[in-house]
Design a protein around this motif. Structure first.
Motif, short mmCIF file in Angstrom:
data_model
loop_
_atom_site.label_atom_id
_atom_site.label_comp_id
_atom_site.label_asym_id
_atom_site.label_seq_id
_atom_site.Cartn_x
_atom_site.Cartn_y
_atom_site.Cartn_z
N GLN A 1 -39.48 -21.41 13.07
CA GLN A 1 -40.36 -22.01 12.07
C GLN A 1 -41.71 -22.40 12.67
O GLN A 1 -42.76 -22.21 12.06
N HIS A 2 -41.67 -22.95 13.90
CA HIS A 2 -42.93 -23.31 14.57
C HIS A 2 -43.77 -22.07 14.85
O HIS A 2 -44.99 -22.06 14.64
N SER B 1 -34.31 -20.64 18.79
CA SER B 1 -33.64 -21.47 17.79
C SER B 1 -34.36 -21.34 16.45
O SER B 1 -35.50 -20.85 16.37
N ALA B 2 -33.70 -21.80 15.38
CA ALA B 2 -34.32 -21.75 14.05
C ALA B 2 -35.57 -22.61 14.02
O ALA B 2 -36.57 -22.27 13.37
N GLU B 3 -35.55 -23.75 14.73
CA GLU B 3 -36.72 -24.62 14.77
C GLU B 3 -37.89 -23.92 15.47
O GLU B 3 -39.05 -24.02 15.04
N GLN B 4 -37.60 -23.21 16.55
CA GLN B 4 -38.65 -22.48 17.26
C GLN B 4 -39.23 -21.39 16.37
O GLN B 4 -40.45 -21.15 16.37
#
Length: 575
Positions: A30-31, A25-28
């Motif tokens: 960024q992390h 995912s996009a959140e993953q």
């Protein structure tokens, strides 16, 4: 030099590609990018280490997007001479390997084919057109260790050292003792190359053996010795002298065996080296045990015990008192198992003391005592003192005599958990060995919690493993042990570059686990070995070590020849 249109010219951004295809995912992303900046690692490796994406899925996607082949190096038969077209430093830096010559071009495997700079540097170094394939990073690093060996370098340095040795075979001792200023001396460079080569090969021991007309350098890899012969036999004294200086031994004493140790750093790893010298016919033989202090301490899960056995072992380790014994011959991995058990027990709430000869691995929070028989500090003496140090857990390196066994058993009976080793063939024979040493049967019955017998067997090489048809003798042997057993799962290795032609790569532990039942304990109280063996044979959860070794062969983990080599002396118990 002609150049191929670079795959990276497609301006692929790995993170965006993985998001677009739904692998993360996009959140993953960024992390992972934050972790990448913090650790300074590649994004792909960061995502894999964080468990956000599976390596196989990521590589398959890259292969499709870049329209380049994905090659499994574990089964690829490469040419070592071709691989060396790319210098080791460059190959390791860019995680790249020359795989094949295709006309006027080289096929080069890269762990990161999107690296523009690496592509250009490799093409410039090779001076030819370069075509790219995708390879796994871990596989290419293992391949380096097999290909970029130091055999030729060791021979060259041995010749240089030979030229420095005078006609009478002596060296300038003052030069050898200089330490840091002598870093460029041929003897120092030769030893450094020898250590690096041993670490690349995964050797546990290095042997330096002078012979009548040569010097033999041998490495023990997966339990078996490999040999390199050096014709410049006169360099032996220089090597031994330098090693004695490093280990703090008496360089003037050549008539008596000596033991010492020193620490080295090689390939970004801290290695403790145990040194043993012995006078032999043509000089002094040296054996060095390499103990890697930089790697993570083994835990119980990495030992390879079957899950049901591991669960029972963990349960016994939670006992507040009693004795746990690990048995097997030298080199069977007993110390590794004990250290893994200590690792699981090591916490601020427990006082742990070890009595060892020698101390192999330094462990935080644990009081480790080195036995020194020359000054009266033997196992029994240290054990008596250790009991006055308020310990919860005691590790005794080996039960060597009646006094040590009795003190250990009494400690186990009075509120201490005692771990130790014993040299026996199997778990059932342990009771007989302790009774023969003079340990009282009632103490054994009151203290013994479990016995683990173990061996290390060589694995069939993943790269060259193939089905095996047993010959007539092997078929007859199997029919006698297990009539009607299927041989469809038997495998062997042909021998390849990945396993140095042996057909084996790596080792795996084989275990026998025995918890005394009521009947076994009663037999021990009476001091009857035969009763103990009979009761053990009827224990529902007990599986002899010989059965486990044979199972590994029938499942294709190891070969039938290896099963016979390891478990041959145990097989009569199966008949």
């Amino acid at each position: 030099m002609s150049t191929l249109s670079r795959p990276a010219d497609k301006k692929i951004r790995l993170g965006d590609l993985l998001v677009e295809n739904g692998l993360i995912s996009a959140e993953q992303l960024q992390h992972a990018l934050g972790e990448q900046r913090r650790l300074g690692a590649k994004l792909g490796r960061t995502l894999i280490d964080l468990g956000m994406v599976r390596e196989n899925d990521m590589l398959a996607l890259l292969s499709r997007q870049l329209a380049i082949p994905l090659i499994d190096l574990r089964s690829y038969r490469f040419d070592p001479m071709l691989v060396r077209k790319l210098p080791e430093t460059l190959a390791r830096r860019f995680r790249s390997i020359v795989l094949k010559e295709e006309g006027e071009a080289y096929l080069v495997g890269m762990a990161d084919p999107t690296d523009l700079f690496a592509f250009d540097e490799i093409a410039r170094q090779l001076g030819r057109e370069v075509r790219i394939a995708l390879v796994r990073e871990d596989d290419v690093l293992r391949t380096f260790d097999n290909v970029y060996r130091r055999t030729e370098e060791i021979s060259t340095l041995a010749q240089e050292l030979s030229e420095e040795v005078s006609n009478d075979g002596m060296l300038d001792l003052s030069q050898l003792a200089l330490g840091e200023d002598a870093a460029d001396a041929p003897v120092v460079k030769l030893l450094q190359s020898l250590f690096v080569d041993a670490l690349q090969a995964g050797a546990s021991d290095i042997h330096i053996e002078p012979d009548s007309d040569c010097l033999r350098l041998r490495q023990r890899v997966d339990g078996v010795l490999n040999e390199q012969v050096i014709r410049e036999k006169q360099i032996a004294s220089a090597l031994v002298l330098r090693l004695k200086l490093m280990a703090g031994l008496n360089i003037s004493e050549k008539r008596l065996p000596q033991d010492g140790r020193f620490h080295i750093s090689a390939r970004n790893r801290g290695i403790d080296v145990r040194v043993s010298t012995m006078p032999v016919q043509h000089g002094e033989s040296v054996v060095m045990r390499l103990l890697d202090q930089s790697g993570a301490m083994l835990n119980l899960e990495t030992l390879g015990m079957p899950a049901p056995m591991l669960a029972r072992f963990r349960h016994v380790l939670r006992s507040p008192s009693g004795m746990i014994l690990v048995t097997g011959p030298t080199g069977s991995g007993k110390t590794t198992s004990l250290y893994a058990a200590l690792h699981s027990l090591n916490g601020p709430e427990r006082k742990i003391i070890t009595v060892e000869d020698p101390v192999e691995y330094r462990l935080p929070r644990i009081s480790q005592v080195q036995v020194n028989a020359k000054i009266g500090l033997d196992f029994a003496a240290v054990l008596r003192s250790a009991l006055r140090q308020d310990p919860d857990v005691i590790l005794v390196g080996e039960m060597r005599d009646q006094e040590t066994a009795e003190i250990g058993l009494r400690a186990a009976m009075t509120g201490h958990l005692v771990l130790s080793t014993l040299h026996t063939n199997d778990a059932v024979g342990t009771a007989d060995r302790l009774l023969d040493m003079g340990a009282p049967g009632y103490l054994l019955a009151a203290s013994l919690r479990c016995i683990i017998a173990q061996r290390l067997v060589r694995r069939v090489c993943d790269s060259c493993g193939e089905p095996q048809l047993p010959d007539a003798n092997e078929q007859a042997w199997l029919a006698e042990l297990r009539p009607g057993t299927s041989t469809a799962g038997l495998r062997r290795g042909r021998g390849c570059q990945h396993c140095n032609g042996t057909g084996y790569r790596g080792r795996v532990g084989v275990y026998e686990y025995l918890e005394p039942t009521v009947d076994m304990l009663e037999a021990l109280r009476r001091g009857g070995h035969e009763g103990f063996v009979h009761a053990a044979s009827r224990a529902p959860l007990h599986r002899p070590l010989a059965q486990a070794v044979l199972d590994y062969a029938l499942d294709g983990v190891t070969t039938l020849a290896e099963a016979k080599r390891i478990g041959g002396e145990l097989m009569p118990a199966m008949r």
